[in-house]
Design a protein around this motif. Sequence first.
Motif, PDB file in Angstrom:
ATOM      1  N   CYS A  48       0.668  -1.165   0.128  1.00 36.90           N
ATOM      2  CA  CYS A  48       0.030  -0.104  -0.115  1.00 36.90           C
ATOM      3  C   CYS A  48       0.930   1.159   0.055  1.00 36.90           C
ATOM      4  O   CYS A  48       0.193   2.419  -0.194  1.00 36.90           O
ATOM      5  CB  CYS A  48      -0.935   0.133   1.179  1.00 36.90           C
ATOM      6  SG  CYS A  48      -2.381  -0.967   1.281  1.00 36.90           S
ATOM      7  N   THR A  71      -5.978   3.860  -7.497  1.00 36.78           N
ATOM      8  CA  THR A  71      -6.817   4.108  -6.263  1.00 36.78           C
ATOM      9  C   THR A  71      -6.734   2.673  -5.621  1.00 36.78           C
ATOM     10  O   THR A  71      -6.895   1.574  -6.041  1.00 36.78           O
ATOM     11  CB  THR A  71      -8.318   4.085  -6.969  1.00 36.78           C
ATOM     12  OG1 THR A  71      -8.370   4.907  -7.808  1.00 36.78           O
ATOM     13  CG2 THR A  71      -9.232   4.259  -5.770  1.00 36.78           C
ATOM     14  N   GLY A  73      -7.797   1.055  -2.011  1.00 29.89           N
ATOM     15  CA  GLY A  73      -8.412   0.906  -0.720  1.00 29.89           C
ATOM     16  C   GLY A  73      -7.685   0.106   0.142  1.00 29.89           C
ATOM     17  O   GLY A  73      -7.509  -0.960  -0.104  1.00 29.89           O
ATOM     18  N   TYR A  74      -7.531   0.533   1.710  1.00 23.80           N
ATOM     19  CA  TYR A  74      -6.866  -0.306   2.504  1.00 23.80           C
ATOM     20  C   TYR A  74      -7.735  -0.303   3.747  1.00 23.80           C
ATOM     21  O   TYR A  74      -8.191   0.733   4.472  1.00 23.80           O
ATOM     22  CB  TYR A  74      -5.741   0.282   3.025  1.00 23.80           C
ATOM     23  CG  TYR A  74      -5.031  -0.133   4.051  1.00 23.80           C
ATOM     24  CD1 TYR A  74      -4.722  -1.543   4.079  1.00 23.80           C
ATOM     25  CD2 TYR A  74      -4.381   0.628   5.079  1.00 23.80           C
ATOM     26  CE1 TYR A  74      -3.722  -2.160   4.965  1.00 23.80           C
ATOM     27  CE2 TYR A  74      -3.504  -0.147   6.148  1.00 23.80           C
ATOM     28  CZ  TYR A  74      -3.481  -1.279   6.172  1.00 23.80           C
ATOM     29  OH  TYR A  74      -2.795  -1.868   7.114  1.00 23.80           O
ATOM     30  N   GLN A  97     -10.597  12.979  -0.470  1.00 23.72           N
ATOM     31  CA  GLN A  97     -10.222  12.231  -1.847  1.00 23.72           C
ATOM     32  C   GLN A  97     -10.908  12.952  -2.961  1.00 23.72           C
ATOM     33  O   GLN A  97     -11.073  12.480  -4.244  1.00 23.72           O
ATOM     34  CB  GLN A  97     -11.016  10.545  -1.829  1.00 23.72           C
ATOM     35  CG  GLN A  97     -10.415   9.709  -0.852  1.00 23.72           C
ATOM     36  CD  GLN A  97     -11.125   8.802  -0.340  1.00 23.72           C
ATOM     37  OE1 GLN A  97     -12.355   8.502  -0.887  1.00 23.72           O
ATOM     38  NE2 GLN A  97     -10.564   7.707   0.357  1.00 23.72           N
ATOM     39  N   GLN A 140     -15.075   2.958   4.535  1.00 25.29           N
ATOM     40  CA  GLN A 140     -14.018   4.035   4.375  1.00 25.29           C
ATOM     41  C   GLN A 140     -13.255   3.341   3.097  1.00 25.29           C
ATOM     42  O   GLN A 140     -12.491   4.259   2.194  1.00 25.29           O
ATOM     43  CB  GLN A 140     -13.314   4.433   5.478  1.00 25.29           C
ATOM     44  CG  GLN A 140     -12.318   3.593   6.140  1.00 25.29           C
ATOM     45  CD  GLN A 140     -10.915   3.096   5.297  1.00 25.29           C
ATOM     46  OE1 GLN A 140     -10.613   4.093   4.606  1.00 25.29           O
ATOM     47  NE2 GLN A 140     -10.434   2.074   5.863  1.00 25.29           N
ATOM     48  N   ALA A 141     -12.774   2.166   3.142  1.00 27.31           N
ATOM     49  CA  ALA A 141     -11.854   1.420   2.052  1.00 27.31           C
ATOM     50  C   ALA A 141     -12.539   1.602   0.734  1.00 27.31           C
ATOM     51  O   ALA A 141     -12.031   1.783  -0.122  1.00 27.31           O
ATOM     52  CB  ALA A 141     -11.451   0.294   2.563  1.00 27.31           C
ATOM     53  N   MET A 142     -13.795   1.479   0.728  1.00 27.43           N
ATOM     54  CA  MET A 142     -14.451   1.423  -0.616  1.00 27.43           C
ATOM     55  C   MET A 142     -15.364   2.720  -0.977  1.00 27.43           C
ATOM     56  O   MET A 142     -15.988   2.507  -1.679  1.00 27.43           O
ATOM     57  CB  MET A 142     -15.510   0.261  -0.676  1.00 27.43           C
ATOM     58  CG  MET A 142     -14.678  -1.356  -0.386  1.00 27.43           C
ATOM     59  SD  MET A 142     -15.895  -2.587  -0.262  1.00 27.43           S
ATOM     60  CE  MET A 142     -16.129  -2.502   1.449  1.00 27.43           C
ATOM     61  N   LYS A 146     -14.879   2.424  -7.258  1.00 26.07           N
ATOM     62  CA  LYS A 146     -14.517   1.112  -6.998  1.00 26.07           C
ATOM     63  C   LYS A 146     -12.788   1.061  -7.189  1.00 26.07           C
ATOM     64  O   LYS A 146     -12.523   1.493  -8.201  1.00 26.07           O
ATOM     65  CB  LYS A 146     -15.091   0.193  -8.099  1.00 26.07           C
ATOM     66  CG  LYS A 146     -16.489  -0.119  -7.833  1.00 26.07           C
ATOM     67  CD  LYS A 146     -17.086  -1.124  -8.551  1.00 26.07           C
ATOM     68  CE  LYS A 146     -18.596  -1.553  -8.233  1.00 26.07           C
ATOM     69  NZ  LYS A 146     -19.438  -0.149  -8.519  1.00 26.07           N
ATOM     70  N   PRO A 147     -12.215   0.680  -6.216  1.00 19.57           N
ATOM     71  CA  PRO A 147     -10.816   0.814  -6.293  1.00 19.57           C
ATOM     72  C   PRO A 147     -10.059  -0.123  -7.165  1.00 19.57           C
ATOM     73  O   PRO A 147     -10.432  -1.217  -7.455  1.00 19.57           O
ATOM     74  CB  PRO A 147     -10.156   0.296  -4.715  1.00 19.57           C
ATOM     75  CG  PRO A 147     -11.348  -0.447  -4.364  1.00 19.57           C
ATOM     76  CD  PRO A 147     -12.551   0.071  -5.088  1.00 19.57           C
ATOM     77  N   LEU A 150      -7.803  -3.523  -3.667  1.00 23.42           N
ATOM     78  CA  LEU A 150      -8.471  -3.343  -2.255  1.00 23.42           C
ATOM     79  C   LEU A 150      -7.779  -4.320  -1.435  1.00 23.42           C
ATOM     80  O   LEU A 150      -7.696  -5.463  -1.794  1.00 23.42           O
ATOM     81  CB  LEU A 150      -9.868  -3.936  -2.517  1.00 23.42           C
ATOM     82  CG  LEU A 150     -10.738  -3.741  -0.899  1.00 23.42           C
ATOM     83  CD1 LEU A 150     -10.668  -2.233  -0.487  1.00 23.42           C
ATOM     84  CD2 LEU A 150     -12.279  -4.208  -1.117  1.00 23.42           C
ATOM     85  N   THR A 179     -11.503  -5.161  -9.755  1.00 23.91           N
ATOM     86  CA  THR A 179     -10.645  -4.859  -8.694  1.00 23.91           C
ATOM     87  C   THR A 179      -9.769  -5.818  -8.465  1.00 23.91           C
ATOM     88  O   THR A 179     -10.465  -7.009  -8.017  1.00 23.91           O
ATOM     89  CB  THR A 179     -11.837  -4.570  -7.575  1.00 23.91           C
ATOM     90  OG1 THR A 179     -12.359  -3.344  -7.782  1.00 23.91           O
ATOM     91  CG2 THR A 179     -10.980  -4.114  -6.180  1.00 23.91           C
TER      92      THR A 179
END
Length: 334
Positions: A48, A71, A73-74, A97, A140-142, A146-147, A150, A179
Amino acid sequence: MLTIERVHKRYDVSHVLKGISMEVPRGQSILFRGENGSGKSTLLRMICGLLRPTSGRVRWMDGLEKEDQRTIGYVPERFPQLNMSPYEYLMAMGRIQRMSDRDIQGRMDELLGLFRMEPYRDQRMNGFSKGMLQKVNLVQAMLLRKPDLLVLDEPLSGLDMDAQRKLQQLLMELHSEGTALMMVCHESDLLDSAAERIITLERGLIVGDELVTVSESVCGTERIESVERKEKLLRMESACARIVCCRVGEELRRLLDAHEGVVMLESYEEGEECETHCKTHYISIEVLTSASDGVLRLILEGAGSVMSVQQISADSARSTGIMENEEDELCASH
């Protein structure tokens, strides 16, 4: 493509990662396995960009020149009990963001609704349970579009069975839309269906790397465990446990059958309850001893009822059925 080249990570005298090298094709879904301290979470944070390697390098070869074009997401393993509401926190995250308030609101409503968190959107998170915090963590990660990737570190932690299944389905949908997924989970059976590659770490080294066959069925996309892999696991362990249970629905049966620690799952048996004289369906499961706690937890969380647990030898596990006197034992325990 992501390329990891001879990556080491040291903290003073602790050598956490020891020359990790791997290539990840664009859009691949990976489940990382290993005991605590094997280096899984450290590797995820490095991917990440939250940690730098002591030596070696992590390279993205996707044609994007700037990191902010990619992008990610974590979902960290732990989410803090912040003195703010989910609404306030998610609005702030969305604005960071560079999302419009309208887009943030729409996406927030969608994801909070998915995890049944709408009634708590304006409550302070410093009073939330671990499971409620984990749901905000996932949202929050998504939150952004759409990342591309992820990353999830123990995403099932604290979630009830309903939320786990919804997350499982959401991850499968995200992956089908392109993703890439990288996941760490000790109780991995629910996430197996979203993984097409499993990498096992031990003491900072990759000791296993296998591709998983995925197929479509009436129950949805599910992982198919190979007989050879289960036989290998059985050979590695000298003892098994036989678990007999009832009230096992079709979904729970499917999860048990796909669990890596389940060596054999017998057909339903019919027995007669002592008091009501009504027929009850029983199911007998032979499980590697090391996996028995996880399988028992899965049965109970899936509303199944455990009747008995019996230790058996691995040599006889696949050749013996329920003991002749076991039915009496079940009737008494029920």
